[in-house]
Write an enzyme that holds these catalytic residues in place. Structure first.
Site, short mmCIF file in Angstrom:
data_model
loop_
_atom_site.label_atom_id
_atom_site.label_comp_id
_atom_site.label_asym_id
_atom_site.label_seq_id
_atom_site.Cartn_x
_atom_site.Cartn_y
_atom_site.Cartn_z
N LYS A 39 0.83 -1.21 0.00
CA LYS A 39 0.00 0.00 0.00
C LYS A 39 0.86 1.26 0.00
O LYS A 39 0.49 2.27 -0.60
CB LYS A 39 -0.97 -0.02 1.17
CG LYS A 39 -0.33 -0.10 2.56
CD LYS A 39 -0.23 1.23 3.24
CE LYS A 39 0.29 1.08 4.66
NZ LYS A 39 0.53 2.37 5.32
N THR A 40 2.03 1.22 0.65
CA THR A 40 2.89 2.41 0.66
C THR A 40 3.40 2.73 -0.73
O THR A 40 3.46 3.90 -1.14
CB THR A 40 4.07 2.20 1.63
OG1 THR A 40 3.57 1.92 2.94
CG2 THR A 40 4.95 3.44 1.68
N ASP A 68 -3.08 8.15 4.93
CA ASP A 68 -2.52 6.82 5.18
C ASP A 68 -3.11 6.26 6.48
O ASP A 68 -3.48 7.00 7.38
CB ASP A 68 -1.00 6.93 5.30
CG ASP A 68 -0.31 5.59 5.24
OD1 ASP A 68 -0.95 4.60 4.84
OD2 ASP A 68 0.89 5.52 5.58
N GLU A 69 -3.20 4.94 6.58
CA GLU A 69 -3.67 4.24 7.79
C GLU A 69 -5.02 4.79 8.27
O GLU A 69 -5.22 5.11 9.44
CB GLU A 69 -2.62 4.35 8.91
CG GLU A 69 -1.24 3.83 8.55
CD GLU A 69 -1.17 2.31 8.48
OE1 GLU A 69 -2.21 1.65 8.59
OE2 GLU A 69 -0.06 1.78 8.30
N ARG A 117 2.49 -10.95 10.53
CA ARG A 117 3.86 -10.43 10.66
C ARG A 117 4.87 -11.45 10.14
O ARG A 117 6.03 -11.11 9.90
CB ARG A 117 4.20 -10.10 12.12
CG ARG A 117 3.37 -9.04 12.82
CD ARG A 117 3.23 -7.79 12.01
NE ARG A 117 2.00 -7.84 11.23
CZ ARG A 117 1.73 -7.04 10.20
NH1 ARG A 117 2.62 -6.14 9.82
NH2 ARG A 117 0.58 -7.12 9.56
N GLN A 171 -6.97 -4.42 10.27
CA GLN A 171 -5.82 -4.08 11.10
C GLN A 171 -6.10 -2.87 11.99
O GLN A 171 -5.18 -2.19 12.43
CB GLN A 171 -4.58 -3.81 10.24
CG GLN A 171 -4.10 -5.03 9.47
CD GLN A 171 -2.75 -4.80 8.81
OE1 GLN A 171 -1.71 -4.76 9.45
NE2 GLN A 171 -2.78 -4.66 7.49
#
Length: 768
Positions: free
Chosen positions: A48-49, A236-237, A613, A267
């Site tokens: 996504k970044t 973002d986020e 993770r 998340q």
């Protein structure tokens, strides 16, 4: 190569822009869909970044907006810095003139500097930190004749922060919120605090957005100015936004509606600091016609890890829905390992890590992710014993935490009255009204007489050198130390510690704060007492702590990472160990008690984050027994283990029944771990006073303890239902209709019409 339907947004010759060439199709769609609202629903490890950065570069490169006309909001300075650097790389030059790329707080502060007078401030206002905030609140509490011990400043600070995160001013508080502090004085103190801040030409971090939200609501021309200025908004986020951030963004985006938010509803794990998953869930309602672009191709994990995580999160009802996939082949299944108790859990993880190290796995790519901070202590002690290097990330090592050092200081003075450093640390902790002047006099007298600080203080208290109140306080404290020293010869070290924490008021001090941080500190102190159970004498334990604290390995050497799951968000490791997957630990009982179903779904999202993770291997562990708050309990495997798809997990048979117990509705027999008495070899453990000295045949040898610990486990796992009673007719999906014949906590004994008598958990039945 062209992208169908996006020719107008691509390069002049119809080719895909170079900064989007390496992106997959959904990522490119997110970059090139520039007009109108866009929700980039990006799963874990889906790049996504890269997509967000390429979108920002695209807006600048195609001259859709000057850099100063783009608002790009992140949650951390690191994320903002990384985005700026990536855009510079895409465009081949340093990116100048991007004043509106930064965190919510930094952008809010920049706006507020320009409009400070509209909220009663000057442009050179000061932003106070947490320490200054607490000092100011304590002043207000004292000035208004309130008992700070009963109504701590830290509790008030937490409430004010929560109100500001929700966009509430003092006048917006309802009766329930007002009652949250000092029996209906919450609004009064919130208003007093805001007035004092204005008098000081200051604000706290919560004000940076709240003040601007108030300005936007009252001053329409100011809002119109920023709505025209920002041609495009990138966030973002987005799943981590709180209410005030959401309202602030929605106002800014209403005019042009060119807002692109990036986030993952699966998340959203920060509700305890104000984040609301509902913000991302209702994006399409807030911005009708929004394009929803799902990034589902994962570049991080193996198919089994993704399958396990996806199957788990499917149990949540409040989600937009997506399925992660990968082009990577093979990989190990997620392992689920049952162990006897927490010490064995630490031993097993240590052995697994040593095996991985022998096979060539770097320690830097191994992580242990825990639900609660107190869980780290067992691993730290074990790794010290076997010489395995580790680091604690996102917090202090267990024995370096403030509350632990305070407790150890008390114990050090009990064991060694000449320990001046320890005595100085706790002579006024908790607060006893002994200030710096009193300490200075104590030191002066100690130097003059050559006596230890504690002894000199006692002698000083018997003189007229100190005010009567200070003298009485010191005298009372030192008399307590004499009593504790006598008790140290009669009770276990753990019992001594619990006595000290109660009689000093240290526990009461933390309980009064009523904050998540204070609860964590209480958990850490309980874990410290549990650790002390393994030592015969106080001296033995303090020597062990000294050896642990002296473990100052080479900072350049590789280390295993130990951290909480919350702190691990955004990180990735080849090998991940997830210990403590038991009811009450994970999901956290405290979270469930406070938030019910909403908290359960967040706990499940946290489990999803934990699993994702891992890149190559993920190992989940659960213990049959765990000592919590000083009591041994039979631990029930986490319900999350039962929700993992069987095709993607591999269970060890040492402790059968991890996932299968939950799938069967906890009906194997009266005690979910009674089979251990048959399957596990006899073991004997020699403990210090107060411990069971022999556990020769598991629970079968101690039927009374079995009943007590089973009851504790049941009450720890969940609160019993109030709509079920003995004699009630109920229905079970597997066993059909039956009548409740006995009830113990949330465990029921039911006489089923077809299946006979069974023991089940009340959540698996419905009232017939």
């Amino acid at each position: 190569m062209t992208l169908p339907g996006a020719a107008s947004d691509s390069a002049p010759d119809g080719e895909i822009p170079f900064y989007a060439a390496r992106l997959n199709a959904p990522q490119r769609e997110a970059v090139l869909t520039t007009e109108g609202p866009v929700l980039m629903l990006a799963g874990a490890g889906t790049g996504k970044t890269a997509a967000l950065t390429a979108r920002l570069a695209h807006l600048v490169a195609t001259r859709r907006a000057w850099p100063s006309e783009i608002l790009c909001v992140t949650f951390t300075n690191k994320a903002a810095r990384e985005m700026r650097e990536r855009v510079a790389h895409h465009l081949g030059e340093a990116v100048e003139g991007m004043p509106w790329l930064g965190t919510f707080h930094s952008i809010g502060a920049k706006m507020l500097r320009r409009h400070a007078e509209l909220v009663g401030l000057q442009s050179n206002y000061t932003i106070i930190d947490t320490d200054d905030q607490l000092r100011l609140l304590k002043q207000l509490i004292v000035e208004n004749d309130l008992d700070e011990k009963r109504w701590p400043a830290r509790q008030l600070a937490g409430l004010i922060d929560r109100w500001k995160n929700r966009g509430l001013n003092p006048e917006d508080l309802d009766a329930i919120e007002n009652e949250a502090y000092a029996n209906g004085r919450g609004q009064q103190f919130y208003r007093l605090y805001q007035d004092r801040l204005k008098a000081l030409n200051a604000c706290d971090f919560g004000d940076l957005l709240l003040h601007m939200l108030n300005v936007f609501r009252r001053e329409r021309e100011v809002l119109a100015h920023y709505q025209q200025r920002f041609k495009y908004i990138l966030v973002d986020e987005y799943q981590d936004t709180n209410q005030v951030q959401y309202l602030w963004l929605r106002l800014l985006a209403q005019e042009r509606k060119n807002i692109c938010v990036v986030g993952d509803d699966d998340q959203s794990i920060y509700s305890w600091r104000g984040a609301e998953v509902a913000n991302i869930l209702r994006f399409e309602k807030d911005f009708p016609g929004a394009a929803v672009i799902k990034l589902e191709q994962n570049y991080r994990s193996t198919p089994h890890i993704l399958g396990a995580a996806s199957g788990l999160i499917d149990a949540n009802s409040q989600r937009l829905g997506k399925t992660l996939w990968t082009e990577v082949d093979g990989g190990d299944k997620v392992r689920v390992i049952g162990v006897w108790d927490a010490p064995e859990e630490a031993r097993r993880v240590g052995e697994e890590i040593e095996r991985l190290e022998r096979e060539g796995a770097p320690l830097e790519q191994i992580a242990i992710l825990v639900r609660a901070q107190y869980q780290t202590r067992e691993f730290e002690d074990r790794f010290i014993q076997i010489g395995l290097n580790y680091r604690i990330v996102g917090g202090f090592r267990f024995y370096e935490r403030a509350e632990i050092r305070d407790a150890l200081a008390y114990l050090r003075v009990i064991a060694q009255p000449q320990d001046d450093l320890a005595f100085e640390r706790i002579y006024n902790q908790p607060k006893r009204g002994l200030g710096a002047k009193t300490l200075e006099k104590m030191h002066q007298h100690a130097r003059r007489t050559g006596m230890p600080l504690a002894a000199a203080s006692l002698q000083l208290a018997d003189s007229d050198e100190l005010p009567a109140r200070a003298a009485n306080t010191i005298g009372g404290l030192l008399r307590q130390f004499l009593e504790w020293r006598e008790q140290a010869e009669k009770v276990t070290p753990a019992e001594l510690l619990r006595t000290v924490l109660e009689e000093t008021g240290y526990n009461a001090m933390l309980e009064a704060e009523k904050t998540a941080e204070a609860s964590n500190r209480l958990e850490n102190l309980s874990e410290l007492a549990r650790a002390m159970e393994e030592y015969e004498t106080l001296g033995d334990f303090l020597e062990h702590v000294s050896l642990v604290m002296d473990n100052d390995a080479d900072q350049t050497s590789e280390k295993v990472t130990i951290m909480t799951i919350h702190a691990a968000k955004g990180l990735e490791f080849d090998n991940v160990f997830l210990p403590g997957w038991e009811e009450g630990v994970f999901p956290s009982q405290r979270a469930l008690d406070e938030g019910g179903l909403a908290s359960l779904e967040e706990e499940r999202r946290l489990a999803y984050v934990a699993i994702t993770r891992a890149r190559r291997r993920c190992t989940i562990l659960h213990a049959a027994n765990r000592r919590i708050y000083g009591q041994w309990t039979s631990s029930i495997p986490s319900r999350f283990i039962g929700e993992l798809p069987a095709d993607h997990i591999e269970e060890e048979t040492t402790l059968t029944g991890g996932a299968s117990l939950w799938r069967a509705g906890m009906t194997e027999h009266e005690d979910p771990f009674a089979h251990l008495a048959r399957e596990r070899p006899a073991r004997t453990q020699t403990r210090g006073p107060g411990w069971q000295r022999a556990l020769t045949t598991g629970y079968d040898a101690t039927p009374k303890r079995l009943k007590e610990t089973t009851r504790s486990a049941a009450s720890f796992a969940a609160k019993p239902r109030t709509d079920i009673a003995i004699g009630q007719r109920v229905f079970h999906d597997k066993f059909g209709y039956g009548t409740v014949t006995d009830q113990e906590g949330n465990r029921l004994e039911i006489e089923f019409e077809q299946a006979g008598t069974k023991r089940v958990i009340d959540s698996f039945v419905t009232v017939a």
